[in-house]
Structure formats: structure tokens, C-alpha cells
Design a protein around this motif. Structure first.
Motif, PDB file in Angstrom:
ATOM      1  N   TYR A  61       0.768  -1.276  -0.055  1.00 18.25           N
ATOM      2  CA  TYR A  61      -0.149   0.081  -0.037  1.00 18.25           C
ATOM      3  C   TYR A  61       0.939   1.465  -0.171  1.00 18.25           C
ATOM      4  CZ  TYR A  61      -3.615   3.550   1.418  1.00 18.25           C
ATOM      5  OH  TYR A  61      -4.235   4.479   1.421  1.00 18.25           O
ATOM      6  N   TYR A  62       1.897   1.306   0.851  1.00 19.89           N
ATOM      7  CA  TYR A  62       2.752   2.427   1.123  1.00 19.89           C
ATOM      8  C   TYR A  62       3.558   2.534  -0.315  1.00 19.89           C
ATOM      9  CZ  TYR A  62       0.862   3.768   5.679  1.00 19.89           C
ATOM     10  OH  TYR A  62       0.162   4.046   6.552  1.00 19.89           O
ATOM     11  N   GLU A  63       3.987   1.391  -0.586  1.00 22.22           N
ATOM     12  CA  GLU A  63       5.003   1.475  -1.781  1.00 22.22           C
ATOM     13  C   GLU A  63       4.123   1.889  -3.209  1.00 22.22           C
ATOM     14  OE1 GLU A  63       7.015  -2.145  -2.167  1.00 22.22           O
ATOM     15  OE2 GLU A  63       8.390  -1.293  -1.038  1.00 22.22           O
ATOM     16  N   ASN A  64       2.877   1.535  -3.374  1.00 19.85           N
ATOM     17  CA  ASN A  64       2.514   1.686  -4.695  1.00 19.85           C
ATOM     18  C   ASN A  64       1.284   2.608  -4.520  1.00 19.85           C
ATOM     19  OD1 ASN A  64       3.722  -0.395  -6.034  1.00 19.85           O
ATOM     20  ND2 ASN A  64       2.871  -1.845  -4.749  1.00 19.85           N
ATOM     21  N   GLY A 120       3.486   6.380  -2.250  1.00 18.23           N
ATOM     22  CA  GLY A 120       4.998   6.657  -2.328  1.00 18.23           C
ATOM     23  C   GLY A 120       5.164   7.851  -3.373  1.00 18.23           C
ATOM     24  N   PRO A 121       6.248   8.234  -3.130  1.00 20.30           N
ATOM     25  CA  PRO A 121       6.844   9.503  -3.984  1.00 20.30           C
ATOM     26  C   PRO A 121       6.525   9.472  -5.500  1.00 20.30           C
ATOM     27  CG  PRO A 121       8.767   8.236  -3.471  1.00 20.30           C
ATOM     28  CD  PRO A 121       7.497   7.493  -2.781  1.00 20.30           C
ATOM     29  N   ALA A 180       5.906  12.779  -8.138  1.00 21.66           N
ATOM     30  CA  ALA A 180       6.617  12.905  -9.340  1.00 21.66           C
ATOM     31  C   ALA A 180       5.703  13.153 -10.364  1.00 21.66           C
ATOM     32  CB  ALA A 180       7.583  11.644  -9.188  1.00 21.66           C
ATOM     33  N   LYS A 181       4.713  12.318 -10.685  1.00 18.54           N
ATOM     34  CA  LYS A 181       3.633  12.173 -11.583  1.00 18.54           C
ATOM     35  C   LYS A 181       2.952  13.587 -11.866  1.00 18.54           C
ATOM     36  CE  LYS A 181      -0.116   9.458 -13.894  1.00 18.54           C
ATOM     37  NZ  LYS A 181      -1.131   8.481 -13.310  1.00 18.54           N
TER      38      LYS A 181
END
Length: 53
Positions: free
Chosen positions: A18-21, A24-25, A29-30
Motif C-alpha cells: 500500500y505505501y509503496e504503490n 509513495g513518491p 513525481a507524476k
């Protein structure tokens, strides 16, 4: 904590995913990349950031 049965390994894997996908940053960035390439989006982002995201 997993070995002491305080946490379920599957639950930990789900939290990490959950936190990675989803948090996350890469999300920020997008948004920044879109603002660089789209002047109208950048203007909306700077004037009403909560409406853009």
C-alpha cells in the motif's frame, strides 16, 4: 514480532504494498511532471491544489 505472532506476515506485506504503490513518491513525481508539461494544470495546481489531486 511476526515470530511472536503479534503481526500477521500477510498484513505486513499488504501494508508495505500500500505505501509503496499508493502513497509513495511516484505520485508526486507524476503530478510535477504533468505540471511541467501542461501550463493549465500547473496553474490549477498552484491556485487550487486540493482540487487537482
Amino acid at each position: 514480532m511476526v515470530s511472536k505472532a503479534l503481526f500477521d506476515p500477510t498484513a505486513i506485506d499488504e501494508m508495505v504494498d500500500y505505501y509503496e504503490n499508493r502513497i509513495g513518491p511516484h505520485i508526486v513525481a507524476k503530478i510535477v511532471a504533468t505540471a511541467w508539461n501542461n501550463a493549465a494544470f500547473k496553474h490549477r495546481l498552484l491556485t487550487e491544489p486540493l482540487l487537482v489531486v
